[in-house]
Write an enzyme that holds these catalytic residues in place. Sequence first.
Site, PDB file in Angstrom:
ATOM      1  N   ASP A  87       8.326   4.983  -5.203  1.00 58.46           N
ATOM      2  CA  ASP A  87       9.637   4.386  -5.499  1.00 58.46           C
ATOM      3  C   ASP A  87      10.632   5.408  -6.047  1.00 58.46           C
ATOM      4  O   ASP A  87      11.449   5.100  -6.913  1.00 58.46           O
ATOM      5  CB  ASP A  87       9.480   3.204  -6.476  1.00 58.46           C
ATOM      6  N   GLY A 134       7.037  10.312  -3.224  1.00 54.71           N
ATOM      7  CA  GLY A 134       6.775   9.742  -4.540  1.00 54.71           C
ATOM      8  C   GLY A 134       6.608   8.230  -4.442  1.00 54.71           C
ATOM      9  O   GLY A 134       6.683   7.638  -3.375  1.00 54.71           O
ATOM     10  N   ARG A 179       0.850  -1.181   0.000  1.00 60.43           N
ATOM     11  CA  ARG A 179       0.000   0.000   0.000  1.00 60.43           C
ATOM     12  C   ARG A 179       0.891   1.238   0.000  1.00 60.43           C
ATOM     13  O   ARG A 179       1.888   1.282   0.722  1.00 60.43           O
ATOM     14  CB  ARG A 179      -0.898  -0.005   1.246  1.00 60.43           C
ATOM     15  N   THR A 219      11.851  -2.160   0.268  1.00 61.41           N
ATOM     16  CA  THR A 219      12.510  -2.949  -0.769  1.00 61.41           C
ATOM     17  C   THR A 219      11.634  -2.934  -2.017  1.00 61.41           C
ATOM     18  O   THR A 219      10.401  -2.923  -1.927  1.00 61.41           O
ATOM     19  CB  THR A 219      12.716  -4.415  -0.342  1.00 61.41           C
ATOM     20  N   HIS A 220      12.291  -2.954  -3.177  1.00 56.36           N
ATOM     21  CA  HIS A 220      11.555  -2.910  -4.449  1.00 56.36           C
ATOM     22  C   HIS A 220      12.212  -3.894  -5.418  1.00 56.36           C
ATOM     23  O   HIS A 220      13.438  -3.874  -5.562  1.00 56.36           O
ATOM     24  CB  HIS A 220      11.586  -1.494  -5.029  1.00 56.36           C
TER      25      HIS A 220
END
Length: 198
Positions: free
Chosen positions: A144, A142, A90, A107-108
């Site tokens: 990411d 923003g 979310r 983390t992405h």
Amino acid sequence: MLKIAVLISGSGSNLKSLIDATNDPAYPVQIACVGADTDAAGLAYAEAAGIPNFIVRPADFASRADWGTAFAEAIRAHDVELVVSAGLMRILPANFVNEFSPALINTHPALLPLYPGAHAVRDALAAGATETGVTVHIIDEGVDTGPVLRQAAVQIAPGEIEADLHERIKQIERPLLAATIRAIAEGEIRLAEVAAAH
């Protein structure tokens, strides 16, 4: 000892790896609480480890901002120094981000700034990329877009499907997240300085 909050929405695989890391007395981190926005299966790991945990559901509030305030208050009650989004699916509201950032990391599953958003693995495959990876970054307002702390690359195999690639990224993501948090705890990464330089 760095006291952290871990935020989840799902299975909690990153949470489990962090709990495992904290079982090593040499790892300078304590998970003070685990928060979720839904009945996340991963809360069972917190329960099993005796870690305080809570659910703050957005549907129970009139606005995202009200939810953000309540979520922040629940975390603040545990006197944490770092908030780790480890599978929270979310987008956090601005008032929540402002409360904790830059001591708020995520983390992405991509090498940011490439492939931001909720479908990073799918997007990398759709673009015909031969490489993707994982990024640990500071959360800003923003999506990411916050300063990158650490990254690790993952090669994409020819014909690889999304589920398999995502699983391979997770195998890299878990140790990278634990190592990044250790670097923050030990002062190797100074979040305020990284944010100021961004």
